[in-house]
Enzyme design. Sequence first.
Site, PDB file in Angstrom:
ATOM      1  N   GLY A  20      61.785  38.966 109.235  1.00 44.98           N
ATOM      2  CA  GLY A  20      61.430  36.876 109.411  1.00 44.98           C
ATOM      3  C   GLY A  20      61.354  36.764 107.688  1.00 44.98           C
ATOM      4  N   GLN A  21      62.851  37.485 106.960  1.00 43.56           N
ATOM      5  CA  GLN A  21      63.234  37.077 105.220  1.00 43.56           C
ATOM      6  C   GLN A  21      63.135  35.233 105.721  1.00 43.56           C
ATOM      7  OE1 GLN A  21      65.722  39.205 103.475  1.00 43.56           O
ATOM      8  NE2 GLN A  21      66.089  37.823 102.179  1.00 43.56           N
ATOM      9  N   HIS A  53      62.826  39.885  97.923  1.00 47.73           N
ATOM     10  CA  HIS A  53      61.587  39.504  97.330  1.00 47.73           C
ATOM     11  C   HIS A  53      60.378  40.501  97.242  1.00 47.73           C
ATOM     12  CE1 HIS A  53      61.890  37.140 100.402  1.00 47.73           C
ATOM     13  NE2 HIS A  53      61.321  36.950 100.431  1.00 47.73           N
ATOM     14  N   HIS A  89      56.687  40.734  98.542  1.00 46.38           N
ATOM     15  CA  HIS A  89      55.133  40.185  98.471  1.00 46.38           C
ATOM     16  C   HIS A  89      54.506  41.062  97.769  1.00 46.38           C
ATOM     17  CE1 HIS A  89      56.634  37.274 101.240  1.00 46.38           C
ATOM     18  NE2 HIS A  89      57.735  37.658 101.813  1.00 46.38           N
ATOM     19  N   ASP A 127      52.529  33.093  95.490  1.00 51.34           N
ATOM     20  CA  ASP A 127      53.395  32.999  96.039  1.00 51.34           C
ATOM     21  C   ASP A 127      52.853  30.683  97.147  1.00 51.34           C
ATOM     22  OD1 ASP A 127      54.710  33.731  99.522  1.00 51.34           O
ATOM     23  OD2 ASP A 127      53.496  31.702  99.711  1.00 51.34           O
ATOM     24  N   ILE A 128      53.713  29.592  96.883  1.00 48.89           N
ATOM     25  CA  ILE A 128      53.195  28.775  97.521  1.00 48.89           C
ATOM     26  C   ILE A 128      52.725  28.869  98.575  1.00 48.89           C
ATOM     27  CG2 ILE A 128      55.047  27.651  98.945  1.00 48.89           C
ATOM     28  CD1 ILE A 128      55.897  25.715  96.805  1.00 48.89           C
ATOM     29  N   ASN A 179      59.763  41.279 103.490  1.00 46.14           N
ATOM     30  CA  ASN A 179      60.451  41.756 104.942  1.00 46.14           C
ATOM     31  C   ASN A 179      62.535  41.194 104.900  1.00 46.14           C
ATOM     32  OD1 ASN A 179      58.404  40.843 105.490  1.00 46.14           O
ATOM     33  ND2 ASN A 179      58.240  38.630 105.053  1.00 46.14           N
TER      34      ASN A 179
HETATM   35  P1  5GP Z   1      60.181  35.664 103.293  1.00 49.40           P
HETATM   36  O1  5GP Z   1      59.050  34.911 104.664  1.00 49.40           O
HETATM   37  O2  5GP Z   1      61.881  35.050 102.709  1.00 49.40           O
HETATM   38  O3  5GP Z   1      60.143  37.360 103.155  1.00 49.40           O
HETATM   39  O4  5GP Z   1      58.645  34.939 101.942  1.00 49.40           O
HETATM   40  C1  5GP Z   1      59.402  34.265 101.337  1.00 49.40           C
HETATM   41  C2  5GP Z   1      57.813  33.410 100.514  1.00 49.40           C
HETATM   42  O5  5GP Z   1      58.766  32.447  99.602  1.00 49.40           O
HETATM   43  C3  5GP Z   1      57.059  32.852 101.524  1.00 49.40           C
HETATM   44  O6  5GP Z   1      55.974  34.044 102.464  1.00 49.40           O
HETATM   45  C4  5GP Z   1      57.253  31.133 101.068  1.00 49.40           C
HETATM   46  O7  5GP Z   1      55.112  30.818 101.156  1.00 49.40           O
HETATM   47  C5  5GP Z   1      57.630  31.584 100.497  1.00 49.40           C
HETATM   48  N1  5GP Z   1      58.071  30.351  98.853  1.00 49.40           N
HETATM   49  C6  5GP Z   1      59.397  29.282  99.671  1.00 49.40           C
HETATM   50  N2  5GP Z   1      59.138  28.729  98.855  1.00 49.40           N
HETATM   51  C7  5GP Z   1      59.051  29.093  97.680  1.00 49.40           C
HETATM   52  C8  5GP Z   1      58.171  28.205  96.187  1.00 49.40           C
HETATM   53  O8  5GP Z   1      59.413  26.939  96.129  1.00 49.40           O
HETATM   54  N3  5GP Z   1      57.748  28.468  94.945  1.00 49.40           N
HETATM   55  C9  5GP Z   1      56.816  30.376  95.753  1.00 49.40           C
HETATM   56  N4  5GP Z   1      56.183  30.150  94.728  1.00 49.40           N
HETATM   57  N5  5GP Z   1      57.360  30.551  96.815  1.00 49.40           N
HETATM   58  C10 5GP Z   1      57.844  29.665  97.550  1.00 49.40           C
END
Ligand code: 5GP
Length: 112
Positions: A91-92, A98, A100, A30-31, A85
Amino acid sequence: MSDCIFCKIASGAIAVSPVYEDDDFIAFPDIQPQAPVHILVIPRRHYNSLVEVEDAGVLGQALQAVQKTALALHLHSEGFRTVINTGDNGGQTVHHLHFHVLGGRFMTWPPG
Ligand code: 5GP
Ligand code: ZN
């Protein structure tokens, strides 16, 4: 989907350092990590979220990909957390399914 960041990662258009991958799934850091180990496991095929997947086989394969990711990173002995999420209240923020995988520290409960 052409404007989906995770589709671009899945296709290789955006380079990542995979920690696990097969024909159907790829796992990468994750970034914005929320734990010492924070990996995202995604299907290469686009689904907006968990509720869009109708094929139980895909869901099973996704959990197997999570399992293989955890094993590859040796997270299984100390434990890890898997989070999906879904939607606004979940919180998506990225609308490509995806999982985590978080590890390397004790996880508190309940989540925020
Ligand atoms: P969500 O909040 O949708 O469950 O999680 C999305 C996740 O994607 C977040 O933890 C965010 O840091 C990660 N993320 C968003 N854009 C990028 C990206 O371009 N590269 C990577 N590696 N992670 C990303
Ligand atoms: Zn996508």
